[in-house]
Design a protein around this motif. Structure first.
Motif, short mmCIF file in Angstrom:
data_model
loop_
_atom_site.label_atom_id
_atom_site.label_comp_id
_atom_site.label_asym_id
_atom_site.label_seq_id
_atom_site.Cartn_x
_atom_site.Cartn_y
_atom_site.Cartn_z
N ARG A 1 6.99 -17.06 -44.42
CA ARG A 1 7.39 -16.00 -43.50
C ARG A 1 6.16 -15.29 -42.91
NH1 ARG A 1 11.68 -12.62 -45.93
NH2 ARG A 1 10.05 -11.61 -47.11
N THR A 2 5.27 -14.89 -43.78
CA THR A 2 4.07 -14.20 -43.26
C THR A 2 3.30 -15.11 -42.31
OG1 THR A 2 3.30 -14.60 -45.51
CG2 THR A 2 3.43 -12.31 -44.79
N ARG A 3 3.22 -16.40 -42.68
CA ARG A 3 2.50 -17.32 -41.83
C ARG A 3 3.16 -17.40 -40.45
NH1 ARG A 3 2.43 -22.74 -43.14
NH2 ARG A 3 3.63 -22.13 -44.96
N VAL A 4 4.46 -17.53 -40.47
CA VAL A 4 5.20 -17.63 -39.21
C VAL A 4 5.06 -16.33 -38.40
CG1 VAL A 4 7.49 -17.81 -38.19
CG2 VAL A 4 6.85 -19.31 -40.06
N GLU A 5 5.18 -15.24 -39.12
CA GLU A 5 5.09 -13.96 -38.39
C GLU A 5 3.72 -13.79 -37.75
OE1 GLU A 5 6.40 -11.44 -41.50
OE2 GLU A 5 8.48 -11.41 -40.80
N ALA A 6 2.72 -14.26 -38.45
CA ALA A 6 1.37 -14.20 -37.88
C ALA A 6 1.31 -15.00 -36.59
CB ALA A 6 0.35 -14.72 -38.89
N ALA A 7 1.88 -16.19 -36.65
CA ALA A 7 1.87 -17.05 -35.46
C ALA A 7 2.63 -16.40 -34.31
CB ALA A 7 2.47 -18.41 -35.80
N ILE A 8 3.76 -15.78 -34.66
CA ILE A 8 4.56 -15.10 -33.63
C ILE A 8 3.73 -14.00 -32.96
CG2 ILE A 8 6.49 -13.52 -33.31
CD1 ILE A 8 8.08 -15.16 -35.30
N ASP A 9 3.09 -13.19 -33.78
CA ASP A 9 2.26 -12.13 -33.24
C ASP A 9 1.16 -12.72 -32.38
OD1 ASP A 9 3.74 -10.29 -34.46
OD2 ASP A 9 2.27 -9.70 -35.98
N ASP A 10 0.55 -13.72 -32.94
CA ASP A 10 -0.60 -14.32 -32.30
C ASP A 10 -0.25 -14.84 -30.89
OD1 ASP A 10 -3.27 -15.00 -32.36
OD2 ASP A 10 -2.79 -17.09 -32.86
N LEU A 11 0.84 -15.52 -30.81
CA LEU A 11 1.23 -16.12 -29.53
C LEU A 11 2.08 -15.17 -28.69
CD1 LEU A 11 2.20 -19.66 -30.87
CD2 LEU A 11 0.12 -19.01 -29.65
N GLU A 12 2.32 -13.97 -29.23
CA GLU A 12 3.20 -13.03 -28.55
C GLU A 12 4.52 -13.69 -28.17
OE1 GLU A 12 1.00 -11.42 -25.30
OE2 GLU A 12 0.08 -9.91 -26.60
N TYR A 13 5.03 -14.40 -29.13
CA TYR A 13 6.28 -15.10 -28.89
C TYR A 13 7.46 -14.15 -28.76
CZ TYR A 13 10.54 -17.62 -29.80
OH TYR A 13 11.82 -18.10 -29.71
N ARG A 14 8.28 -14.38 -27.75
CA ARG A 14 9.55 -13.66 -27.61
C ARG A 14 10.64 -14.69 -27.38
NH1 ARG A 14 6.69 -10.50 -28.88
NH2 ARG A 14 5.85 -8.58 -28.00
N PRO A 15 11.71 -14.62 -28.13
CA PRO A 15 12.79 -15.58 -27.94
C PRO A 15 13.28 -15.57 -26.50
CG PRO A 15 13.22 -14.20 -29.86
CD PRO A 15 12.01 -13.64 -29.18
N ASN A 16 13.59 -16.71 -26.01
CA ASN A 16 14.14 -16.83 -24.67
C ASN A 16 15.62 -16.48 -24.70
OD1 ASN A 16 15.58 -18.03 -22.47
ND2 ASN A 16 13.68 -19.07 -21.94
N ARG A 17 15.94 -15.40 -24.01
CA ARG A 17 17.32 -14.90 -24.06
C ARG A 17 18.30 -15.85 -23.38
NH1 ARG A 17 17.38 -8.94 -24.75
NH2 ARG A 17 19.38 -8.91 -23.71
N VAL A 18 17.81 -16.57 -22.40
CA VAL A 18 18.71 -17.47 -21.69
C VAL A 18 19.13 -18.60 -22.62
CG1 VAL A 18 18.93 -18.99 -19.72
CG2 VAL A 18 17.57 -16.90 -19.53
N ALA A 19 18.18 -19.14 -23.32
CA ALA A 19 18.49 -20.23 -24.25
C ALA A 19 19.43 -19.71 -25.35
CB ALA A 19 17.21 -20.78 -24.86
N ARG A 20 19.17 -18.52 -25.80
CA ARG A 20 20.02 -17.96 -26.84
C ARG A 20 21.45 -17.83 -26.36
NH1 ARG A 20 17.25 -12.97 -30.12
NH2 ARG A 20 16.42 -14.27 -31.78
#
Lengths: 336, 336
Positions: free
Chosen positions: A33-52
């Motif tokens: 989880r921490t690893r993933v969260e780091a990656a999310i922060d790093d890439l400034e990932y935001r889920p695509n609402r359209v795909a959702r």
DNA sequence: TTGTAAGCGTTATCAA
DNA sequence: TTGATAACGCTTACAA
């Protein structure tokens, strides 16, 4: 824009793990989880609402539809703001739909909202019954506001129009007015009918005979308000007080009164349904019935989110109370 | 809701043929086309906008974002209506975003709009420069309105604020006023700065020395307008005229003037930037500068669609002209 | 606890 | 002129 896959690659896990980290954090190992969260922060990932939203039955990425006749009417601006504040608090976006009470635009927006897989729609019940049917079958949660409808199966928030009208007409009567003109919208609209009922009720409670010559109805616009008032003012036995049943009509009423060079309240008293930011700036300040319009929007949005969360609960009817705001536009009254 | 596949089955063709019938009717055989169209009608098929938007570079299913500080400000209501009317004409939906000029909300909505793959965004340039940068990098077409910004690379539609302010102050001066108070928003905002410039320019053109005691600025709200006016009215040598630089400030100015029991225009003249539906109902009717706010929204939306169609054309700057609306709130002036 | 893969409803590419 | 199919970015069985 980074995608789930980018994050997965960066974190050295699969996309499902990333998705899980976002949606069910408890189901993933703390380290990953921490690893993933780091990656999310790093890439400034935001889920695509359209795909959702493309996936059915998805509770995230909320999108609301809000149908109103016209945003330029301050009553609806207030409602919109109320809806939006709740939506914002829940990470939802709202599609604004001005209909002009026109079936073309209503149809268009209903279609759009369906096609956008909106999570729900907030709107005043629509006059044309076939469209109403269409809306009932829209296949998504619905909340009505402003106007109530006999059908009690839909969540609804309204104001107690009859009471508001009664209160303000009582006020006029207590000040000595007997001939009170009502400038109203069409009684086919529930709000207009209820306000007319409140007017009649106040008269009746004081033993004042109802004179239908004093009641005028037309489209709920400024121009109509002015024309209708002109009619009343030309009467042989003109009213000593005027009650405008909504803010647009009020504008016209006030305009007509001014053009007739009538002093308020010496020559004629004027009161209105709907308070406005400028009501107290008039000379004299206008006595009004204030609708809690912002709150109406707020409550409607809350009802909608409730409904989304529990599709099977019984439909709610919220009746908000209007408030009489006494200022100086009624004078001490006089029996003419 | 029927899907492409349902239609395909019903018409006895493949999904691609149905899709083509919808998007490139000329590329499909006339017979099959009629068959497919019949199926579409029959099933009341409507393309799913979410699915359409999921595919990149798709020119259909338009979705616009519209960021405004607050829909309850009638200036923005007008703009919104202008945007929406154009959007409607092009089958586009608009997501309404009230920001309160707050970076939290701005950030949230920028994220939402990205995540919704919006086709473009209309907004006033944002004060906080880092967010502005973020917005420039938003990766979708952008149109600025209301405020101009030195960066000329973004399509922009504004009103000639300096001229509007100059016109109305000239009007005041020609009526004999010499001490004219200005109640303004913060000059860090382009519109406020420009209106202040117009004010100074009018003074200068008439050889009237600039007195910074008469210029007050604060947050562009009703309360600030009132407080600032109170200050001015308490001056030993109070102004003979007041110029409110926008509609919210105007409300406060008018309120303050009323509480000081000053008659307009005998004791003090009052004029404002932004006309309002109730301006002519005041006693006396208010002299204003009318901004073409609805048109501002309309033009902004048109610019946005143009941009979507031709991403490489040079950025346009549209400067709309304000209009002086002379009513009676300035009197004949007097030199105090 | 994690990964693989199917599916959401379109459009676009490529072959037939 | 038409049809298979991959892809868009995500969530969720299901399997490992």
């Amino acid at each position: 824009m980074a995608t789930l896959e980018d994050v997965a690659r960066q974190a050295g896990v699969s996309v499902s793990t990333v998705s899980r980290t976002i949606n069910r954090p408890d189901m993933v190992n703390a380290d990953t989880r921490t690893r993933v969260e780091a990656a999310i922060d790093d890439l400034e990932y935001r889920p695509n609402r359209v795909a959702r939203r493309l996936r059915r039955l998805d509770g995230r990425a909320h999108m609301l539809g809000l149908l109103i006749p016209d945003i330029q009417n301050p009553f609806y601006s207030d409602v919109v703001r109320g809806v939006e504040d709740v939506a914002y608090a829940r990470d939802a976006a709202v599609i604004l739909c001005n209909t002009d009470e026109t079936s073309d635009r209503e149809q268009f927006y209903v279609d759009v909202l369906k096609a956008e897989s909106a999570d729900g729609v907030i709107l005043p019940p629509i006059a044309r019954s076939d469209l109403n049917l269409d809306i009932k079958n829209i296949g998504m949660p619905l909340v009505f506001f402003d106007r109530r409808i006999s059908d009690a199966s839909v969540d609804t928030v309204v104001v107690d129009n009859e009471r508001g009208a009664r209160d303000i007409v009582n006020h006029l009567i207590e000040l000595g007015h007997r001939r009170i003109g009502l400038i109203n919208g069409p009684e086919t609209i529930a709000t207009s009918a209820e306000r007319a009922a409140g007017y009649r009720r106040a008269l009746h409670d004081h033993g004042i005979p109802f004179d239908d010559e004093l009641v005028r109805e037309g489209r709920p616009t400024r121009d109509a308000g002015k024309a209708l008032t002109d009619e009343l003012l030309r009467l042989d036995h003109a009213p000593s007080a005027l009650f405008a049943a909504n803010n647009q009509l009020a504008l016209g009423v006030l305009e007509s009164v001014r053009e007739h060079d009538l002093r308020v309240p010496e020559d004629i008293a004027v009161v209105t349904f709907d308070d406005a930011p400028w009501a107290k700036l008039l000379d004299p300040p206008l006595t009004t019935v204030r609708q809690p319009s912002y709150e109406m929007g707020r409550r409607a949005a809350e009802l909608l989110f409730d409904r989304i969360a529990s599709p099977d609960r019984a439909a709610a009817l919220i009746v908000l109370q209007p408030e009489l705001v006494v200022r100086a536009s009624c004078g001490s009254g006089m029996d003419t």
